[in-house]
Every structure is written in C-alpha cells, then in structure tokens.
Design a protein around this motif. Sequence first.
Motif, mmCIF file in Angstrom:
data_model
loop_
_atom_site.group_PDB
_atom_site.id
_atom_site.type_symbol
_atom_site.label_atom_id
_atom_site.label_comp_id
_atom_site.label_asym_id
_atom_site.label_seq_id
_atom_site.Cartn_x
_atom_site.Cartn_y
_atom_site.Cartn_z
ATOM 1 N N PHE A 1 57.810 38.930 15.042
ATOM 2 C CA PHE A 1 58.727 37.868 15.440
ATOM 3 C C PHE A 1 58.411 36.637 14.601
ATOM 4 N N LYS A 2 59.446 35.992 14.093
ATOM 5 C CA LYS A 2 59.278 34.838 13.203
ATOM 6 C C LYS A 2 59.804 33.569 13.853
ATOM 7 N N GLY A 3 59.264 32.443 13.407
ATOM 8 C CA GLY A 3 59.807 31.152 13.777
ATOM 9 C C GLY A 3 59.661 30.764 15.230
ATOM 10 N N GLU A 4 58.603 31.231 15.877
ATOM 11 C CA GLU A 4 58.401 30.899 17.286
ATOM 12 C C GLU A 4 57.623 29.593 17.469
ATOM 13 N N GLY A 5 57.151 29.018 16.373
ATOM 14 C CA GLY A 5 56.474 27.731 16.453
ATOM 15 C C GLY A 5 54.974 27.783 16.693
ATOM 16 N N PHE A 6 54.385 28.961 16.592
ATOM 17 C CA PHE A 6 52.925 29.034 16.736
ATOM 18 C C PHE A 6 52.282 28.342 15.544
ATOM 19 N N LYS A 7 51.169 27.678 15.784
ATOM 20 C CA LYS A 7 50.472 26.951 14.723
ATOM 21 C C LYS A 7 49.590 27.916 13.933
ATOM 22 N N THR A 8 50.251 28.816 13.211
ATOM 23 C CA THR A 8 49.558 29.788 12.374
ATOM 24 C C THR A 8 50.054 29.623 10.934
ATOM 25 N N PRO A 9 49.320 30.137 9.956
ATOM 26 C CA PRO A 9 49.723 29.969 8.556
ATOM 27 C C PRO A 9 51.069 30.613 8.200
ATOM 28 N N THR A 10 51.488 31.635 8.926
ATOM 29 C CA THR A 10 52.709 32.365 8.566
ATOM 30 C C THR A 10 53.889 32.102 9.493
ATOM 31 N N ASP A 11 53.662 31.473 10.653
ATOM 32 C CA ASP A 11 54.687 31.304 11.688
ATOM 33 C C ASP A 11 55.308 32.648 12.063
ATOM 34 N N GLU A 12 54.461 33.681 12.058
ATOM 35 C CA GLU A 12 54.861 35.015 12.496
ATOM 36 C C GLU A 12 53.923 35.478 13.602
ATOM 37 N N ARG A 13 54.459 36.346 14.446
ATOM 38 C CA ARG A 13 53.645 36.995 15.474
ATOM 39 C C ARG A 13 53.849 38.496 15.361
ATOM 40 N N HIS A 14 52.808 39.201 14.915
ATOM 41 C CA HIS A 14 52.822 40.650 14.918
ATOM 42 C C HIS A 14 52.398 41.054 16.329
ATOM 43 N N CYS A 15 53.335 41.506 17.106
ATOM 44 C CA CYS A 15 53.114 41.900 18.500
ATOM 45 C C CYS A 15 52.817 43.396 18.491
ATOM 46 N N VAL A 16 51.539 43.764 18.684
ATOM 47 C CA VAL A 16 51.078 45.132 18.451
ATOM 48 C C VAL A 16 50.592 45.775 19.748
ATOM 49 N N ASN A 17 50.944 47.027 19.948
ATOM 50 C CA ASN A 17 50.444 47.790 21.093
ATOM 51 C C ASN A 17 48.956 48.066 20.906
ATOM 52 N N SER A 18 48.137 47.780 21.915
ATOM 53 C CA SER A 18 46.700 48.084 21.847
ATOM 54 C C SER A 18 46.470 49.564 21.580
ATOM 55 N N VAL A 19 47.307 50.407 22.154
ATOM 56 C CA VAL A 19 47.160 51.865 22.004
ATOM 57 C C VAL A 19 47.268 52.289 20.540
ATOM 58 N N SER A 20 47.968 51.507 19.737
ATOM 59 C CA SER A 20 48.145 51.817 18.316
ATOM 60 C C SER A 20 46.917 51.453 17.485
ATOM 61 N N LEU A 21 45.963 50.770 18.101
ATOM 62 C CA LEU A 21 44.808 50.233 17.373
ATOM 63 C C LEU A 21 43.480 50.811 17.857
ATOM 64 N N LYS A 22 42.487 50.736 16.963
ATOM 65 C CA LYS A 22 41.086 50.958 17.315
ATOM 66 C C LYS A 22 40.315 49.827 16.665
ATOM 67 N N PHE A 23 39.380 49.255 17.415
ATOM 68 C CA PHE A 23 38.603 48.133 16.916
ATOM 69 C C PHE A 23 37.251 48.596 16.380
ATOM 70 N N HIS A 24 36.816 47.972 15.276
ATOM 71 C CA HIS A 24 35.520 48.250 14.672
ATOM 72 C C HIS A 24 34.844 46.917 14.383
ATOM 73 N N ASP A 25 33.552 46.820 14.729
ATOM 74 C CA ASP A 25 32.798 45.599 14.441
ATOM 75 C C ASP A 25 32.786 45.317 12.940
ATOM 76 N N GLU A 26 32.645 46.357 12.139
ATOM 77 C CA GLU A 26 32.636 46.245 10.678
ATOM 78 C C GLU A 26 33.175 47.530 10.091
ATOM 79 N N LEU A 27 33.648 47.439 8.867
ATOM 80 C CA LEU A 27 34.068 48.649 8.125
ATOM 81 C C LEU A 27 33.358 48.685 6.798
#
Length: 132
Positions: free
Chosen positions: A106-132
């Motif tokens: 989603f673009k242009g929502e006004g979040f104070k981020t460098p891209t003004d984008e929000r990648h809204c991602v399902n947690s189920v689609s991800l796996k977290f790693h402390d380091e790679l």
Amino acid sequence: MSTVQKSEAEWRAVLNKEQFRILRQKGTEAAGTGEYDKHAAPGVYTCAGCGTPLYKSTTKFNSGCGWPAFFDAIPGAVTRHEDNSWFMKRIEITCTACGGHLGHVFKGEGFKTPTDERHCVNSVSLKFHDEL
C-alpha cells in the motif's frame, strides 16, 4: 519467472496446511494473529516456502494494521502484481524465487518511512532468522 518450481503435491508435502493456503492459494491470515506482527528482534525474514531472504528487520515498522509491515524488501526478492480481486485494485507481492503469496503493498498512507510504502505481509509466509 520463479526459480523454485514444485508441483502442488510437492508444495503440500513441504508446507503445513495454513502455509499452503496462504503461500500457494493466496489466502490471508486474520489480522493480529500472526507471530511476527509485533516481533521486533534484529535479523532477516525469509520466505516460509523456499527460504529466500525477503526483508531485513531494519525495514520493519509498527503500522498498527495487524500484520507485519515493512517499508521495503531486499532488492529483487519480492515481485509486484496487479490484483483486482475483492472488487478493488491492489498490488500483490510474491516471493520472486518461488512465487509464494506474501501479501500486498500500500502506498501513500503517510507513514514516516523512507518509501511511504507499507508491505503488509502474512506472518505465515515468513520465517525469522537472527542472522543469515
């Protein structure tokens, strides 16, 4: 073009039922239920389907939307597609390597981020790693 090619049966063999529903059938987890929504540790988020690094924790932010939000992906890791489902125009994001559904941008929502984008991602689609 995806570099990780598997048949539906092969995906079902390596993904749990919820991962298959979201990654391969373009489903969505309920807001506020994902394990990474409020997750804040340093590291890298990879595709739960193929293990490709997708997002760095340094691009994650609290959007309050109920899903993990990132303002940018690792270059080349995520592909954008026009999605006209649900009677609206959205931008779907998929893992470039395996084509797994991640969520939407989603673009242009006004979040104070460098891209003004929000990648809204399902947690189920991800796996977290402390380091790679």
